[in-house]
Scaffold this motif. Structure first.
Motif, short mmCIF file in Angstrom:
data_model
loop_
_atom_site.label_atom_id
_atom_site.label_comp_id
_atom_site.label_asym_id
_atom_site.label_seq_id
_atom_site.Cartn_x
_atom_site.Cartn_y
_atom_site.Cartn_z
N VAL A 1 0.89 -1.09 -0.06
CA VAL A 1 -0.16 -0.01 0.03
C VAL A 1 1.02 1.29 -0.03
N SER A 2 1.89 0.98 0.96
CA SER A 2 2.71 2.35 0.79
C SER A 2 3.53 2.69 -0.41
N GLY A 3 4.00 1.70 -0.94
CA GLY A 3 4.75 1.82 -2.24
C GLY A 3 3.61 2.61 -3.38
N PHE A 4 2.55 1.95 -3.38
CA PHE A 4 1.54 2.16 -4.37
C PHE A 4 1.20 3.86 -4.33
N SER B 1 2.79 6.01 -2.47
CA SER B 1 3.85 6.83 -2.58
C SER B 1 4.30 7.41 -4.15
N ALA B 2 4.24 6.23 -4.89
CA ALA B 2 4.67 6.42 -6.34
C ALA B 2 3.41 7.31 -6.88
N LEU B 3 2.30 6.98 -6.72
CA LEU B 3 1.18 7.88 -7.25
C LEU B 3 1.54 9.49 -6.55
N HIS B 4 1.84 9.68 -5.48
CA HIS B 4 1.81 11.00 -4.83
C HIS B 4 3.22 11.59 -5.57
N HIS B 5 4.16 10.73 -6.16
CA HIS B 5 5.31 11.47 -6.91
C HIS B 5 5.08 11.61 -8.57
N GLY B 6 3.82 11.30 -8.81
CA GLY B 6 3.45 11.31 -9.89
C GLY B 6 3.69 10.21 -11.21
N LYS B 7 3.87 9.14 -10.38
CA LYS B 7 4.04 8.02 -11.50
C LYS B 7 2.62 7.25 -11.67
N PRO B 8 2.62 6.77 -12.98
CA PRO B 8 1.36 6.17 -13.64
C PRO B 8 0.89 5.08 -12.78
N GLU B 9 -0.20 4.48 -12.93
CA GLU B 9 -0.74 3.70 -12.07
C GLU B 9 -0.15 2.20 -12.21
N GLU B 10 0.30 1.73 -13.42
CA GLU B 10 1.10 0.54 -13.35
C GLU B 10 2.44 0.57 -12.75
N GLU B 11 3.20 1.79 -12.94
CA GLU B 11 4.51 1.82 -12.56
C GLU B 11 4.31 1.88 -10.61
N ALA B 12 3.30 2.45 -10.30
CA ALA B 12 2.78 2.53 -8.99
C ALA B 12 2.68 1.11 -8.34
N PHE B 13 2.06 0.54 -9.36
CA PHE B 13 1.69 -1.00 -8.75
C PHE B 13 3.21 -1.83 -8.69
N ARG B 14 3.73 -1.65 -9.49
CA ARG B 14 5.31 -2.31 -9.59
C ARG B 14 6.12 -1.82 -8.04
N TYR B 15 6.11 -0.49 -7.98
CA TYR B 15 6.61 -0.13 -7.00
C TYR B 15 6.02 -0.38 -5.64
N GLY B 16 4.81 -0.73 -5.45
CA GLY B 16 4.03 -1.35 -4.32
C GLY B 16 4.57 -2.94 -4.05
#
Length: 304
Positions: free
Chosen positions: A252-255, A257-272
């Motif tokens: 949850v935190s990674g997802f 955080s990535a959205l907060h930093h402007g990453k697209p949803e799929e990249e946010a999932f990968r980061y999560g």
């Protein structure tokens, strides 16, 4: 602002005992003390990933003071409500296997409940509230439903990571992100989720019921993301499992955080997924460098 809410925090006391024997004197080789609770874990990891949050919930006594001090040492903002009762201690025994003994939580009066609801009423459409963990027995079983209703009126985004009856009650309410594991998802629909395709199929049903993003964690088998634009599967990297506590919270935190930093949803999932794996391979929650190191190993594939 991103807020996290932990209704029943704890001190997590981790004890490593080589060759534990029940009924005998055992000596721990290593011990660790951490501020515990799913929402608190989210705040700690998000802080390490460069996103400010504010942790809410109920704390009290000398154990509650330890939790506050530990969060302040990590520069995690908080606004806990004082219960005047000692916050519980949860013991995690790691030996041949992993055993847990969770202490009892405090009694939360109606006055304390209303104080928390007042904090939530002050949030607006620019805020996100993460509801993480179970609802204690001293609170109404539909407490999360009440909270989500308030957030809906104020257009505050809600992220939910809970299980059982609390999860079941939230289905059909407007949620920004829901993160069940495959067992919890199966229980919602009275089916067995044993493949990424089934995880995607039933994740889509949650979208039909008002959830914007769904992440289904499947342990060592990876994870599935279901959104309005795509459905993706992510593998998990190879590593030695050291810590099952907090891995889901780190997803949850990674997802977020990535959205907060402007990453697209799929990249946010990968980061999560990288964040959850990084925590699973540590004694404590992940650091940013742990996450960045695992990112190249996380591959996304489309589920049709």
């Amino acid at each position: 602002m991103i807020y996290t809410c932990t209704l029943n925090p704890s001190i997590d006391y981790i004890m490593h005992v080589d060759g534990f024997e029940a009924g005998e004197l055992n000596r721990a080789e290593r011990t660790f003390y951490y501020p515990g609770g799913k929402g608190i874990n989210v705040s700690r990891v998000m802080g390490r990933l460069g996103v400010e949050t504010k942790a809410l919930g109920f704390l009290g006594g000398f154990t509650g003071a330890f939790v506050k001090e530990a969060l302040e040492a990590e520069n995690v903002s908080h606004d806990f409500i004082d219960t005047k009762q000692n916050t519980r201690v949860n013991v995690k025994l790691k030996s041949q296997g992993e055993s847990e003994i969770n202490g009892p939580g405090p009694e939360i009066s109606e006055i304390l409940q209303e104080t928390l609801l007042t904090q939530i009423r002050s949030m607006d459409e620019n805020d996100t509230l993460v509801l993480a963990g179970s609802v204690p027995s001293s609170l109404p079983s539909d407490f999360y439903v009440t909270v989500v209703g308030i957030c809906a009126e104020n257009r505050t985004k809600v992220v939910a990571d809970t299980s059982g009856k609390a999860l079941e009650q939230l289905i059909g309410l407007p949620l920004f992100l829901l993160k069940p594991n495959h067992h919890e998802l199966g229980e919602l629909f009275d089916v067995t989720i044993d493949s990424k395709e089934l995880a995607a199929e039933y994740g889509k049903k949650l979208l039909d019921k008002g959830v914007e993003h769904v992440i289904v964690s499947m342990g060592g088998e990876g994870a599935v993301y279901v959104g309005k634009e795509s459905v993706r599967y992510a593998n998990v990297p190879k590593g030695v499992l050291k810590n099952s506590v907090g891995a889901g919270d780190s997803v949850v935190s990674g997802f977020l955080s990535a959205l907060h930093h402007g990453k697209p949803e799929e990249e946010a999932f990968r980061y999560g997924v990288a964040s959850g794996s990084a925590t699973a391979f540590q004694d404590d929650l992940c650091q940013q460098e742990d996450v960045e190191k695992l990112l190249p190993e996380i591959k996304l594939t489309t589920i049709k």
